[in-house]
Design a protein around this motif. Structure first.
Motif, short mmCIF file in Angstrom:
data_model
loop_
_atom_site.label_atom_id
_atom_site.label_comp_id
_atom_site.label_asym_id
_atom_site.label_seq_id
_atom_site.Cartn_x
_atom_site.Cartn_y
_atom_site.Cartn_z
N UNK A 197 0.82 -1.22 0.00
CA UNK A 197 0.00 0.00 0.00
C UNK A 197 0.84 1.26 0.00
N UNK A 198 2.03 1.23 0.62
CA UNK A 198 2.84 2.45 0.67
C UNK A 198 3.31 2.84 -0.74
N UNK A 199 3.76 1.88 -1.51
CA UNK A 199 4.18 2.20 -2.88
C UNK A 199 2.98 2.61 -3.73
N UNK A 200 1.80 2.06 -3.41
CA UNK A 200 0.59 2.43 -4.14
C UNK A 200 0.23 3.89 -3.90
N UNK A 201 0.23 4.31 -2.63
CA UNK A 201 -0.18 5.70 -2.40
C UNK A 201 0.88 6.70 -2.83
N UNK A 202 2.14 6.29 -2.90
CA UNK A 202 3.16 7.18 -3.46
C UNK A 202 2.92 7.37 -4.96
N UNK A 203 2.62 6.28 -5.65
CA UNK A 203 2.37 6.36 -7.10
C UNK A 203 1.15 7.22 -7.42
N UNK A 204 0.10 7.06 -6.61
CA UNK A 204 -1.13 7.79 -6.90
C UNK A 204 -1.08 9.23 -6.40
N UNK A 205 -0.50 9.43 -5.23
CA UNK A 205 -0.62 10.71 -4.55
C UNK A 205 0.36 11.78 -5.00
N UNK A 214 10.37 5.15 9.42
CA UNK A 214 11.72 4.82 8.97
C UNK A 214 11.69 4.08 7.64
N UNK A 215 10.69 3.20 7.46
CA UNK A 215 10.57 2.47 6.19
C UNK A 215 10.29 3.43 5.04
N UNK A 216 9.41 4.40 5.27
CA UNK A 216 9.06 5.37 4.22
C UNK A 216 10.25 6.24 3.85
N UNK A 217 10.93 6.79 4.87
CA UNK A 217 12.03 7.73 4.61
C UNK A 217 13.29 7.00 4.14
N UNK A 218 13.51 5.80 4.67
CA UNK A 218 14.74 5.08 4.35
C UNK A 218 14.64 4.13 3.17
N UNK A 219 13.40 3.75 2.80
CA UNK A 219 13.28 2.73 1.75
C UNK A 219 12.29 3.12 0.65
N UNK A 222 10.31 5.89 -0.16
CA UNK A 222 10.46 7.15 -0.91
C UNK A 222 11.73 7.18 -1.75
N UNK A 223 12.91 6.75 -1.21
CA UNK A 223 14.10 6.68 -2.07
C UNK A 223 13.94 5.71 -3.24
N UNK A 224 13.14 4.65 -3.05
CA UNK A 224 12.92 3.69 -4.13
C UNK A 224 12.10 4.32 -5.26
N UNK A 225 11.07 5.07 -4.90
CA UNK A 225 10.19 5.66 -5.90
C UNK A 225 10.78 6.93 -6.53
N UNK A 226 11.60 7.63 -5.78
CA UNK A 226 12.08 8.95 -6.17
C UNK A 226 12.69 9.00 -7.58
#
Length: 686
Positions: A62-70, A92-97, A99-103
């Motif tokens: 879900x975290x990668x989903x809402x980054x892609x959509x939002x 920590x997962x969002x900031x360290x993994x 978001x850097x993955x999607x960026x």
């Protein structure tokens, strides 16, 4: 914004993401979640209310989903993305993994940062003053002398800050910072303002960074604290934000905490008395024509201190005479929120006196701020006074919030706040908490935000969103959109076992039953987790099993991180490992693969309404003709049981078994509803 532009961006980002990540596997449920979020954001369900409530099972991503959509929608609409979580682990997962993955794959590009509360940062001026031995806070609040260890840590902090090797926040320091030391260093709202020459303080540097980023990660407490103050204090205005509330099942409880108030009467009185003695030192920093604000402070204190004392004496006397009766823990809840008649006049006087003091403090703070601009050489003394005024202003806010909650008339058919007192040998504290916070969330956020995505793996209870909707102030017909996506994991490959048992958890013999049953279900197992409903029961069983020679890792005997590291080491060495934990281990614990194949749940997670808040909530449901068990205990137990069972399967290849040592799941009528709400494990019911 043409919808085609947005959709084109989302699809292009997905292509780059899928090509750029080695071993990328498309997830049908994740793609559907992205599409539904996009429809809500584009206003296809309701243009005036872009709110999505989405339950997305474990493994959907879900975290990668809402980054892609939002993120693309927010960038195209010049909005900020605020991602709020309940746990540090997810932050920590969002900031360290994530978001850097999607960026690198996202267009338009974006910048992101983690936002923390002011108290997580030191005040640079305080740090310097304390390091130089000035201890300016002791002038108004008696500060204990620093120990040699504290002095050593203080010197290291100051040296690292002075050489710009440390950002000034507590979390980035490599070792834990002593609590008592940090209390003297932390930044405070009233005395830490950029116009007072603090532009280079750690908090304001961090806040300036937030203005430059597009995505801000925050926790629920800071988000709701900002919204409670009207928004735009630390985070952007709600109208400028797309809020993504992950772990959204915690939102109502955090909102309740934000709306709560607690006032220790004697402690507050003593603090105001101590402050009153130091007014002369503040007066020396003000000119003759600036004394009016300080005079109002003095008058306010002369009235407020006796008011606090009179209220304390009245309550203490009523308790001594038996007119008010506290329980064994010193707690007395006012039934149905009704206060004794004598409290109304005392609280009204307290509220009025406090208001006068607060106005005087505000005026004096403003005058000292002007003095600081005109006389920078007096900075240390003025800063000391501002710090003292800040502390009193915070106390005034405590008094104000408490009086408002206690005096607020309750309209017919409206939920009253929980109101109670706590008595100790040293003090009496008055406490109040709103039970219904949905209207607060509607006022603070739902009605103002550009868009809101509420997501979690557990938002339904007993297969329905109703319990969550009522808690957060949403309705089925208000334009909000609801979505439930099941986990893609192979639940049929895991077993749910309810063995035949001699007694239920309500029996006095249940501790002994656990002592006999748990070793049977640990035999020949690798990674095991045993979840208990209370520390008492966990420790009782652990002591009995250790006496039989079992090796156990028990929550509370070491840090969570240390226990998990040791557990993984044993599992990696093909040794059996058994973790014992309570409710906090039933959520957010990630033990994939061989680290957990045997989950034992000792009893159904029914909460006993022992706290004043829980008692008041159950009482209100009863007064309204409802059934507290069916309306409160059952939905909450269902949600918690699903969370606990969710510890077993963390990846698509995981397997194992869940053993539930509570026969009520099959012997009571409500058990069928709880079973029906669980994922489709293969079942072995005794």
């Amino acid at each position: 914004m043409p919808s085609t532009d947005y959709r084109t961006l989302v699809r292009a980002n997905y292509r780059r993401l899928s090509l750029g990540i080695q071993g990328f596997k498309p997830r049908r449920e994740q793609n559907y979640l992205v599409a539904e979020m996009g429809r809500v954001l584009l206003g296809q369900y309701d243009r005036a209310r872009r709110i999505l409530v989405a339950e997305a099972g474990t493994g959907i991503g879900k975290s990668l989903a809402y980054l892609q959509a939002g993120i693309p929608w927010a960038r195209l609409n010049q909005k900020k993305v605020i991602i709020s979580t309940a746990t540090l682990a997810l932050q920590e997962q969002l900031v360290g993994k994530d978001l850097p993955l999607f960026h690198p794959h996202c267009q338009p590009g974006f910048r992101f940062a983690l936002a923390k509360g002011r108290a997580r940062y030191c005040c640079a001026r305080r740090l310097e003053a304390l390091a130089r031995g000035e201890q300016q806070l002791g002038m108004f609040e008696p500060a204990e002398a620093l120990s040699p260890a504290q002095q050593q840590q203080l010197a290291a902090l100051w040296q690292a800050w002075a050489k710009r090797r440390w950002a000034g926040d507590r979390d980035s320091w490599p070792q834990p910072v002593d609590d008592a030391l940090w209390q003297q260093l932390q930044a405070e709202r009233h005395s830490c303002q950029p116009q007072l020459g603090h532009a280079h303080c750690p908090f304001h540097l961090a806040r300036a960074e937030l203005e430059q980023v597009d995505v801000i990660v925050v926790n629920h407490a800071l988000l709701l604290a900002d919204l409670k103050m009207g928004g735009g204090i630390v985070l952007p205005e709600p109208e400028q934000c797309l809020y993504i509330l992950d772990e959204a099942h915690h939102i109502a409880a955090v909102a309740r905490d934000q709306g709560s108030a607690r006032l220790p009467l004697r402690q507050s009185r003593r603090a105001f008395e101590q402050f009153n003695k130091s007014l002369g030192a503040i007066a020396e920093q003000l000119g003759q024509d600036e004394q009016k604000g300080l005079n109002r402070v003095q008058q306010g204190l002369q009235q407020l201190i006796p008011s606090l004392n009179q209220l304390y004496q009245a309550l203490h006397g009523a308790l001594q005479r038996g007119e008010l009766k506290a329980d064994e823990q010193g707690c007395l809840r006012f039934v149905a929120g009704e206060l004794p008649a004598f409290m109304d006049a005392a609280l009204t006087a307290l509220k009025d006196d406090n208001q006068q003091l607060s106005r005087g403090l505000e005026r004096t703070q403003a005058q000292l701020g002007e003095q600081l601009k005109r006389s920078p050489a007096k900075a240390a003394a003025i800063e000391s006074s501002l710090a003292a005024l800040s502390q009193q202003q915070l106390r005034c806010e405590q008094v104000r919030d408490l009086c408002e909650l206690l005096l607020r008339p309750v309209a017919a058919r409206h939920t009253p706040p929980a109101r109670w007192l706590e008595q100790t040998p040293q003090d009496i504290s008055l406490c109040a908490t709103p039970l219904a916070v949905g209207h607060l969330l509607e006022q603070w956020c739902w009605s103002r935000a550009a868009a809101v995505m509420l997501v979690s793996a557990t938002l339904t209870a007993l297969n329905d969103f109703g319990y969550f909707r009522r808690a957060v102030g949403l309705r089925a017909d208000d334009g909000s959109h609801y979505l439930r996506l099941n986990s893609p994991f192979d639940y049929q490959g895991a077993r749910l076992i309810v063995p035949e048992l001699a007694c239920e958890p309500t029996s006095p013999a249940f501790d002994q039953l656990l002592t006999e049953q748990i070793p049977l279900w640990l035999k020949d197992q690798g990674g095991s987790l045993v979840l208990f409903s209370s520390y008492r029961q966990m420790n009782t069983v652990a002591e009995a099993l250790r006496a039989r020679g079992l090796s156990l890792l028990v929550q509370g005997e070491a840090s969570r991180q240390a226990l998990l590291q040791l557990h993984k080491l044993k599992c990696d060495g093909n040794q059996p490992s058994v973790l014992f934990g309570t409710g906090s281990f039933a959520e957010g614990l990630d033990l994939p693969g061989h680290y957990l194949t045997n989950l034992i749940i000792t009893k159904l997670p029914f909460a006993v309404p022992t706290s004043p808040v829980e008692e008041a909530m159950a009482e209100w449901v009863s007064l309204c003709g409802g059934n507290p068990f069916m309306q409160l205990a059952m939905p909450e137990a269902s949600r918690k049981l699903i969370q606990a069972c969710g510890r077993l399967l963390r990846t698509e290849t995981d397997g194992g078994r869940i053993v539930l040592l509570d026969k009520r799941l099959i012997s009571r009528r409500y058990g069928a509803a709880l079973l029906d709400a669980l994922p489709p494990f293969s079942r072995e019911l005794g």
